[in-house]
Design a protein around this motif. Sequence first.
Motif, short mmCIF file in Angstrom:
data_model
loop_
_atom_site.label_atom_id
_atom_site.label_comp_id
_atom_site.label_asym_id
_atom_site.label_seq_id
_atom_site.Cartn_x
_atom_site.Cartn_y
_atom_site.Cartn_z
N ALA A 45 35.70 29.11 41.32
CA ALA A 45 36.08 30.45 41.75
C ALA A 45 35.27 30.87 42.98
N SER A 46 35.97 31.45 43.93
CA SER A 46 35.29 31.96 45.12
C SER A 46 34.95 33.42 44.91
N GLU A 47 34.05 33.65 43.98
CA GLU A 47 33.74 35.03 43.60
C GLU A 47 32.30 35.10 43.09
N PHE A 48 31.44 35.89 43.78
CA PHE A 48 30.04 35.91 43.40
C PHE A 48 29.81 36.70 42.12
N THR A 49 30.82 37.45 41.65
CA THR A 49 30.69 38.15 40.37
C THR A 49 31.46 37.43 39.29
N PHE A 50 31.47 36.11 39.38
CA PHE A 50 32.16 35.27 38.41
C PHE A 50 31.78 35.61 36.98
N SER A 51 30.54 35.95 36.75
CA SER A 51 30.05 36.21 35.39
C SER A 51 30.69 37.44 34.77
N ARG A 52 31.38 38.24 35.56
CA ARG A 52 32.07 39.42 35.04
C ARG A 52 33.49 39.11 34.59
N LEU A 53 33.91 37.87 34.78
CA LEU A 53 35.29 37.49 34.52
C LEU A 53 35.42 36.69 33.23
N VAL A 54 36.44 37.02 32.47
CA VAL A 54 36.86 36.18 31.36
C VAL A 54 37.71 35.06 31.96
N MET A 55 37.43 33.84 31.58
CA MET A 55 38.14 32.69 32.14
C MET A 55 38.97 32.00 31.07
N SER A 56 40.12 31.53 31.45
CA SER A 56 40.98 30.85 30.50
C SER A 56 41.76 29.73 31.18
N TRP A 57 42.24 28.83 30.36
CA TRP A 57 43.11 27.74 30.79
C TRP A 57 44.47 27.91 30.12
N TYR A 58 45.50 27.76 30.90
CA TYR A 58 46.87 27.76 30.42
C TYR A 58 47.51 26.43 30.82
#
Length: 114
Positions: free
Chosen positions: A23-36
């Motif tokens: 992810a190109s996002e420095f606040t990655f830790s604020r995101l819930v991540m999932s795989w579909y």
Amino acid sequence: VQLVESGGGLVQPGGSLRLSCAASEFTFSRLVMSWYRQAPGKERELVAVIGRAGGSINYAESVKGRFTISRDNAKNTVYLQMNSLKPEDTAVYYCRASGYVDAWGQGTQVTVSS
């Protein structure tokens, strides 16, 4: 947020693959991540989800015990380790970031075939 998946390919039944999603996002830790995943002629389905700090993990029944989702917040990356792959796991796999954004990657093809 931009998401780039990698690690797909062709594997024999019983084999393993490890997917990555950067992810190109420095606040990655604020995101819930999932795989579909989405197989030909079928609807997109949730495979696995992981909470912001690496907890709150859930899997689809069809992959429990075979797939493992994990994340490295220092690298802005989420992974999907896939073991004991079956032909029915063949699909395009997408990662998704949820929270203050809703973003999808472009997908990576996984083909399980002998």
